[in-house]
Design an enzyme around this catalytic site. Structure first.
Site, mmCIF file in Angstrom:
data_model
loop_
_atom_site.group_PDB
_atom_site.id
_atom_site.type_symbol
_atom_site.label_atom_id
_atom_site.label_comp_id
_atom_site.label_asym_id
_atom_site.label_seq_id
_atom_site.Cartn_x
_atom_site.Cartn_y
_atom_site.Cartn_z
ATOM 1 N N THR B 50 74.515 67.176 34.834
ATOM 2 C CA THR B 50 75.571 66.770 35.752
ATOM 3 C C THR B 50 75.663 65.245 35.773
ATOM 4 O O THR B 50 74.641 64.544 35.677
ATOM 5 C CB THR B 50 75.390 67.371 37.160
ATOM 6 O OG1 THR B 50 76.496 66.959 37.963
ATOM 7 C CG2 THR B 50 74.091 66.952 37.813
ATOM 8 N N GLU B 51 76.893 64.748 35.858
ATOM 9 C CA GLU B 51 77.165 63.320 35.688
ATOM 10 C C GLU B 51 76.349 62.448 36.624
ATOM 11 O O GLU B 51 76.034 61.298 36.307
ATOM 12 C CB GLU B 51 78.657 63.024 35.939
ATOM 13 C CG GLU B 51 79.601 63.577 34.886
ATOM 14 C CD GLU B 51 80.142 64.946 35.251
ATOM 15 O OE1 GLU B 51 79.331 65.848 35.582
ATOM 16 O OE2 GLU B 51 81.375 65.127 35.195
ATOM 17 N N ASN B 52 76.065 62.974 37.804
ATOM 18 C CA ASN B 52 75.389 62.159 38.809
ATOM 19 C C ASN B 52 73.873 62.107 38.629
ATOM 20 O O ASN B 52 73.166 61.732 39.549
ATOM 21 C CB ASN B 52 75.765 62.613 40.218
ATOM 22 C CG ASN B 52 75.543 64.085 40.452
ATOM 23 O OD1 ASN B 52 75.883 64.908 39.603
ATOM 24 N ND2 ASN B 52 74.978 64.446 41.580
ATOM 25 N N SER B 92 73.000 58.513 32.549
ATOM 26 C CA SER B 92 73.676 59.805 32.507
ATOM 27 C C SER B 92 74.863 59.766 31.553
ATOM 28 O O SER B 92 75.084 60.687 30.764
ATOM 29 C CB SER B 92 74.142 60.185 33.914
ATOM 30 O OG SER B 92 74.763 61.448 33.902
#
Lengths: 240, 225, 225, 240
Positions: B50-52, B92
């Protein structure tokens, strides 16, 4: 999915002649000596791999590790920042004899080019080397009144890295200043092979302290009690 | 021509999940694509990004047990699986942009036959928002779209050229729709699978660019879900 | 004209250390500049950075207790102080290039009156090696040089223009020599301190570009070391 | 050297009108709510700071945190990737009324621009946004047969960040996915202020697990048991 590999020999078996290979470490600290030794053993037994392009901050010390690879004639080109050491004879002699090519890169630019390779950044601007011989032929540009040099990403076919703990997914921690180029090199190679002092169960490395997430790692091989280049050189060991 | 019989979102997600290999690193767009995670085939375990800043997260926690420091890109609470890792946002997107993800699955407003994707702006004013979509489409080794075959008004979403603002150029390689599975190759839509209940001509009529074939078109068969 | 009386390396390093503030983040070049760390004034504690990924390291360990995974940029064994941190090489040079270091102190072959520095190549063939010097000169908020005032052959090292390959352009702002402390301002050498035993004219004769003054020239007074 | 600050109010006291401020967090996760609250309290008491340029992935949610700053009119411009949330009214209304400027940046480009700001890289090339409206007016270049967009670094006058543990030298750890933009924002501001759940003694954070080394941090203030935006919104709290 299990990225563990049984032996250093198996881990480096697929590296072909002519490959570009990032080798972790700053001097001996972080040098993946057992992976290098396996590569040397393979070369002695089969004549391969040779004509390698090696990316490392230095060019080895004494007659072990990268210095031994160079003295044995496995390396066609070095990309590094500082081809000197306490005992730099292997590289110095090959270089002065015209047997090895050198691409000299400022240390921070080397680290950033590798980081860019792993991060999908094909080029970036840095103040480093502006106005010096090492910027010859490179594009320059002005930003906010200051001049910068454009540098390209650096990637490799393989990375050989030394870490401390690793799990089957390739998550890694490092030991002290042996971390140095390892984390960025892991990101910038098509295939990243890591020797770790201990393979631990998935979940036993706290997700907060993972330094290299497994996505950047293809193979992990356990080498308990890895050798230190400094100790080998003090014992005048030779792998040549 | 009928679109009465079509796959549900869950079935589209199921079909997309069948193409994800064991050990693949996968990013699922927020909303509908998140559903793909539910349908991993037995014996395969993808690793979700996930991007975060989380790799290897798992399902949502039970209501009331959420930790709001542990969320996904859709801001929903998640859990971790063994071998997870946290990292910062630049790292990320180094994973994303650097080509380290095997698959990204995104939703779409429109997909063009050359692989162009429009999924971030309806071009209609209001507040524009892009998030991580423009990064994902240029990073993952394989960028797939899951979508209804047509809009709610019945207009084609697969087009010769997108009319809405682009998310990325030439980035999509496979589209899973409510009616078909279509590859994008050499600037063409290549039909791979379609619902047995729809004819090629009816499917073509619902598609805004020519459907090519390259060998057999398989039946798109999915379970009841 | 005499250079019989001059500062030792330790005394040059001592003088440079007096200008480092408490809490400053400092990188010391390998070799002679490392000596600066020994002479921090009482009550001040600088935080030392080394290119290979350590902040807040301390003195060398006792012989026989070295950990060869814990070294500095000169490949010498070090120890840690409380509040140390490890980080990778790209982060380390983000600190350097990003302007986060307060001071970098480097050695020099030559320094020009416009602040150009030559300290990486004698231009004489052999094996060239640059290390982190080119990054340091463009990163630290203040780049200082410590050096003998003249070469072993007695030739000036402070010049109107460098003749050796440059490390950086216009980067040095202060030079601590065996005879004087000289600032670089507006393209000129500005003499701040000199040994009481040498006259201005004798110092000028040993310097390859005009020495300017801007107010009083203080006596360069250092302890026996 | 001791970088600790006693209170959030003191920590944000120096932020002037017109400042650019990076605010950590991804949605509520990692949002430094107590620092934001102190800024809001100061604005209510004194009318400052206003005309701020805020860099954050989002634009707040509900009536607390960044959303409250926007609703109160403290923010002249947002630089963000995703100005939407469960309750985006504060930003939406200000934006549609023309009261706030928006610079929309793809999320990965936002993170990389901030990282570049901290790393002294004035510009870099990315494939992201090539051929889209968000690349309008930006230089493009081809590398190895592929087109890329040139993006500039992003810096700020201040960064307000939430971390987990901190020491007097500013070394930090984070908590779970609350890490997100914190580490890069710490590097890219002229002055970085961090709220931590606990200030610990120097030396008690293992040097191996420091995520943000103290060189990037100017001030650390302890906020035990920090609020969560999601919880405040569920309780329908309002700071407006």
């Amino acid at each position: 999915m299990d990225k563990t590999i049984s032996t250093p020999a198996e881990a480096v078996a697929a590296i072909p002649d002519g490959a570009s290979v990032m080798i972790g470490g700053f001097g001996g600290s972080g040098a993946p000596l057992e992976l290098i030794k396996a590569l040397i053993d393979r070369f002695k037994a089969t004549g391969s791999p040779k004509n390698l392009t090696v990316i490392n901050n230095n060019t080895g010390n004494g007659k072990v590790g990268l210095a031994a690879m160079i003295e044995l004639g496995m390396v066609a080109k070095m990309i590094c920042s500082f081809p000197r050491s306490a005992d730099p004879r292997a590289f110095t002699e090959a270089y002065l004899a015209g047997k090895i090519e050198l691409e000299l890169v400022p240390q921070g630019t080397l680290a950033e080019r590798i980081r860019a390779g792993g991060a999908g950044i094909p080029a970036f601007f840095t103040p480093t080397s502006y106005g010096t011989d090492l910027a010859n032929g490179k594009p320059t540009a002005e930003f906010d009144g200051r001049m910068y040099v454009q540098e390209r990403w650096l990637k490799a076919d393989f990375a050989l890295v030394k870490a401390e703990l690793g799990d089957a997914l390739g998550n890694l921690t490092y030991r002290k200043a042996a971390r140095n180029f390892g984390p960025v090199m892991c990101t910038a190679a098509a295939r990243t092979i890591v020797q770790v002092s201990k393979i631990v169960e998935c979940g036993s490395i706290d997700p907060e302290v993972v330094v290299t997430p497994g996505i950047f790692v293809n193979g992990v091989v356990e080498v308990a009690n890895p050798a230190q280049e400094e100790a080998l050189n003090r014992a005048e060991e030779s792998w040549v | 021509m009928s679109t009465d019989i079509k796959l549900s979102n869950a079935q589209i997600a199921w079909r997309a999940a069948q193409d994800i290999q064991d050990g693949a690193y996968v990013n699922l767009g927020i909303g509908f694509p998140e559903m793909v995670a539910k349908f991993q085939p037995e014996g395969r375990q993808a690793i979700f990004h996930t991007e975060n800043g989380v790799l290897n997260f798992g399902e949502a926690p039970a209501a009331g047990t959420e930790d709001w420091d542990l969320i996904n890109a859709g801001k929903k609470a998640i859990t971790l699986r063994p071998g997870a890792a946290f990292f910062h946002h630049a790292d990320s997107f180094a994973m994303v942009r650097g080509g380290h993800l095997d698959v990204a699955i995104l939703g779409a407003y429109q997909v063009a036959q050359n692989g162009d994707l429009a999924n971030w702006s309806t071009g209609a004013g209001g507040v524009p928002a892009v998030g991580g979509a423009m990064d994902l489409v240029h990073g993952a080794k394989r960028v797939a779209v899951i979508t209804e075959h047509v809009t709610k008004k019945g207009e084609p979403k697969l087009l010769s050229a997108c009319t809405l603002p682009l998310t990325g150029v030439g980035c999509v390689t496979r589209v899973y729709t409510s009616l078909a599975v279509i590859d994008i190759e050499g600037g063409h839509f290549v039909l791979r699978e379609k619902l047995p209940s729809i004819t090629f001509d009816d499917l073509q009529a619902l598609t805004g660019a020519p459907l090519h074939t390259d060998g057999d078109v398989a039946d798109l068969i999915v379970p009841e879900l």
